[in-house]
Design a protein around this motif. Sequence first.
Motif, PDB file in Angstrom:
ATOM      1  N   UNK A 100       0.829  -1.212   0.000  1.00  0.00           N
ATOM      2  CA  UNK A 100       0.000   0.000   0.000  1.00  0.00           C
ATOM      3  C   UNK A 100       0.864   1.263   0.000  1.00  0.00           C
ATOM      4  N   UNK A 101       1.752   1.331  -0.958  1.00  0.00           N
ATOM      5  CA  UNK A 101       2.718   2.425  -0.987  1.00  0.00           C
ATOM      6  C   UNK A 101       2.495   3.454  -2.076  1.00  0.00           C
ATOM      7  N   UNK A 102       1.280   3.562  -2.591  1.00  0.00           N
ATOM      8  CA  UNK A 102       1.040   4.385  -3.778  1.00  0.00           C
ATOM      9  C   UNK A 102       1.416   5.864  -3.601  1.00  0.00           C
ATOM     10  N   UNK A 103       1.375   6.372  -2.384  1.00  0.00           N
ATOM     11  CA  UNK A 103       1.570   7.808  -2.178  1.00  0.00           C
ATOM     12  C   UNK A 103       2.998   8.256  -2.450  1.00  0.00           C
ATOM     13  N   UNK A 104       3.973   7.411  -2.134  1.00  0.00           N
ATOM     14  CA  UNK A 104       5.372   7.850  -2.205  1.00  0.00           C
ATOM     15  C   UNK A 104       6.274   6.979  -3.071  1.00  0.00           C
ATOM     16  N   UNK A 105       5.820   5.793  -3.442  1.00  0.00           N
ATOM     17  CA  UNK A 105       6.739   4.825  -4.038  1.00  0.00           C
ATOM     18  C   UNK A 105       7.265   5.264  -5.397  1.00  0.00           C
ATOM     19  N   UNK A 106       6.514   6.038  -6.148  1.00  0.00           N
ATOM     20  CA  UNK A 106       6.975   6.482  -7.462  1.00  0.00           C
ATOM     21  C   UNK A 106       8.231   7.343  -7.341  1.00  0.00           C
ATOM     22  N   UNK A 107       8.217   8.285  -6.402  1.00  0.00           N
ATOM     23  CA  UNK A 107       9.382   9.158  -6.201  1.00  0.00           C
ATOM     24  C   UNK A 107      10.589   8.354  -5.732  1.00  0.00           C
ATOM     25  N   UNK A 144      13.606   8.724  -0.077  1.00  0.00           N
ATOM     26  CA  UNK A 144      14.220   9.261  -1.284  1.00  0.00           C
ATOM     27  C   UNK A 144      15.729   9.067  -1.173  1.00  0.00           C
ATOM     28  N   UNK A 145      16.319   8.436  -2.178  1.00  0.00           N
ATOM     29  CA  UNK A 145      17.780   8.328  -2.220  1.00  0.00           C
ATOM     30  C   UNK A 145      18.374   9.675  -2.638  1.00  0.00           C
ATOM     31  N   UNK A 146      19.353  10.138  -1.899  1.00  0.00           N
ATOM     32  CA  UNK A 146      20.044  11.369  -2.271  1.00  0.00           C
ATOM     33  C   UNK A 146      21.104  11.050  -3.325  1.00  0.00           C
ATOM     34  N   UNK A 147      21.449  12.011  -4.167  1.00  0.00           N
ATOM     35  CA  UNK A 147      22.444  11.770  -5.232  1.00  0.00           C
ATOM     36  C   UNK A 147      23.765  11.244  -4.658  1.00  0.00           C
ATOM     37  N   UNK A 148      24.302  10.221  -5.307  1.00  0.00           N
ATOM     38  CA  UNK A 148      25.580   9.654  -4.901  1.00  0.00           C
ATOM     39  C   UNK A 148      25.500   8.566  -3.855  1.00  0.00           C
TER      40      UNK A 148
END
Length: 234
Positions: free
Chosen positions: A13-20, A92-96
Amino acid sequence: MAKRVSIVLAACNGEKYISAQIASILQQLGENDELIVTLDPSTDQTESIVTGFHDPRIRLLQGPGRGVIGNVENGLATASGDYILLADQDDIWLPGKLSKVLTALEQDGVLLVLHDCRIVDENLNVLKPSYFSWHGTKKGFWNNVIRNSFIGCCMGFRRSLLERVLPFPSQLPMHDQWLGLVACASGKVSYLEEPLLDYRRHGDNQSSLHHAGLKQMIAWRVCVIRALKKRGLL
């Protein structure tokens, strides 16, 4: 030959954030890497969001419906990479992030890497700039038996760790503490002080920042210690 990376993302049930989150991961993966999304039975649009990426590096699995720990185990059991990282559906993974974790894992004797993260709210506003500082993260086996500092989404490890941690013991309280303690007992753990992740807290997370009661915490630690002894690690 380049080492292959597997990312294991346990979802429900992760629809709110999983795309990002998926987008932040895919930006850092090589063409031969894989993102395993193991999806427990859900009532929202998570599955269609995942399949909507149409990216061959994404592998969608049917989760076992036994909660987060069983779902993570389901993904790990199919991971084919030389290096494995865990991911949560909300973050959210940060760059690097990936390159820095892999660089640390390539050092001699390092079995597992744990990096810092920023605690953020649902809109990615920073609540705490350092989980390590906020939590009082400590190194060492017994420190993490007493008070766990390992967070799955901030960990990466070598494939050889899987042979020691799988299958997960029954009644395991936390998969991340289990992975971290087995790594401490088996090899070297490297700590990266740089925050490489936005650790999103929004009230509906599958994991919690809050501790259980003292009696429950003691029971869980007894369970973990027994499991470590059974694997010959204590």
